[in-house]
Design a protein around this motif. Structure first.
Motif, PDB file in Angstrom:
ATOM      1  N   MET A  49       0.844  -1.175   0.000  1.00 57.77           N
ATOM      2  CA  MET A  49       0.000   0.000   0.000  1.00 57.77           C
ATOM      3  C   MET A  49       0.887   1.236   0.000  1.00 57.77           C
ATOM      4  O   MET A  49       1.904   1.289   0.669  1.00 57.77           O
ATOM      5  N   ASP A  50       0.477   2.236  -0.740  1.00 58.28           N
ATOM      6  CA  ASP A  50       1.218   3.480  -0.858  1.00 58.28           C
ATOM      7  C   ASP A  50       1.068   4.280   0.441  1.00 58.28           C
ATOM      8  O   ASP A  50      -0.040   4.684   0.804  1.00 58.28           O
ATOM      9  N   THR A  51       2.180   4.514   1.138  1.00 56.87           N
ATOM     10  CA  THR A  51       2.102   5.196   2.429  1.00 56.87           C
ATOM     11  C   THR A  51       1.716   6.662   2.287  1.00 56.87           C
ATOM     12  O   THR A  51       1.114   7.221   3.206  1.00 56.87           O
ATOM     13  N   ALA A  52       2.040   7.297   1.160  1.00 62.82           N
ATOM     14  CA  ALA A  52       1.638   8.693   0.958  1.00 62.82           C
ATOM     15  C   ALA A  52       0.113   8.795   0.922  1.00 62.82           C
ATOM     16  O   ALA A  52      -0.475   9.706   1.517  1.00 62.82           O
ATOM     17  N   ARG A  75     -11.436  -3.130   2.249  1.00 64.63           N
ATOM     18  CA  ARG A  75     -11.022  -4.350   1.540  1.00 64.63           C
ATOM     19  C   ARG A  75     -12.217  -5.276   1.304  1.00 64.63           C
ATOM     20  O   ARG A  75     -12.349  -5.887   0.249  1.00 64.63           O
ATOM     21  N   ILE A  76     -13.083  -5.388   2.310  1.00 63.30           N
ATOM     22  CA  ILE A  76     -14.237  -6.277   2.216  1.00 63.30           C
ATOM     23  C   ILE A  76     -15.289  -5.716   1.263  1.00 63.30           C
ATOM     24  O   ILE A  76     -15.870  -6.462   0.465  1.00 63.30           O
ATOM     25  N   ALA A  77     -15.537  -4.417   1.354  1.00 68.24           N
ATOM     26  CA  ALA A  77     -16.600  -3.797   0.549  1.00 68.24           C
ATOM     27  C   ALA A  77     -16.123  -2.466  -0.018  1.00 68.24           C
ATOM     28  O   ALA A  77     -16.451  -1.396   0.486  1.00 68.24           O
ATOM     29  N   ASN A  85     -18.824   5.361   3.127  1.00 72.73           N
ATOM     30  CA  ASN A  85     -19.523   5.099   4.388  1.00 72.73           C
ATOM     31  C   ASN A  85     -18.565   4.596   5.460  1.00 72.73           C
ATOM     32  O   ASN A  85     -18.703   4.948   6.630  1.00 72.73           O
ATOM     33  N   ALA A  86     -17.612   3.775   5.081  1.00 73.36           N
ATOM     34  CA  ALA A  86     -16.616   3.289   6.040  1.00 73.36           C
ATOM     35  C   ALA A  86     -15.797   4.459   6.585  1.00 73.36           C
ATOM     36  O   ALA A  86     -15.500   4.509   7.788  1.00 73.36           O
TER      37      ALA A  86
END
Length: 88
Positions: free
Chosen positions: A1-4, A60-62, A68-69
């Motif tokens: 994953m891109d930390t920026a 990741r799941i949705a 909304n998350a």
């Protein structure tokens, strides 16, 4: 994953949570001492890792529910600050 990108998301999440805190507790925020405000921020910082982990899991799941998350994560962080500020 891109930390920026992760840093950018974390900053936006912090801004959103602080906005919710101030809008929800306008009077408490205005009357609070510097130490009370710092305690509210400390409570939000303490909860931030758990909230960020949950946010990333939810996305990741949705992925279609990412907005909304994010909103839920901002509310979770703000709730930690609100609870601390209202105890003071």
């Amino acid at each position: 994953m891109d930390t920026a990108n992760l840093d950018t998301m974390a900053k936006k999440l912090a801004d959103a949570a602080l906005t919710i805190l101030v809008r929800t507790c306008r009077e408490e925020t205005a009357a609070a001492s510097h130490d009370d405000l710092e305690a509210a921020c400390d409570a939000m910082r303490a909860k931030s890792k758990q909230v960020m982990d949950q946010l990333l899991d939810d996305v990741r799941i949705a992925p279609w529910a990412a907005e909304n998350a994010f909103r839920c994560a901002a509310l979770d962080l703000a709730q930690a600050g609100i609870a601390t500020l209202r105890k003071a």
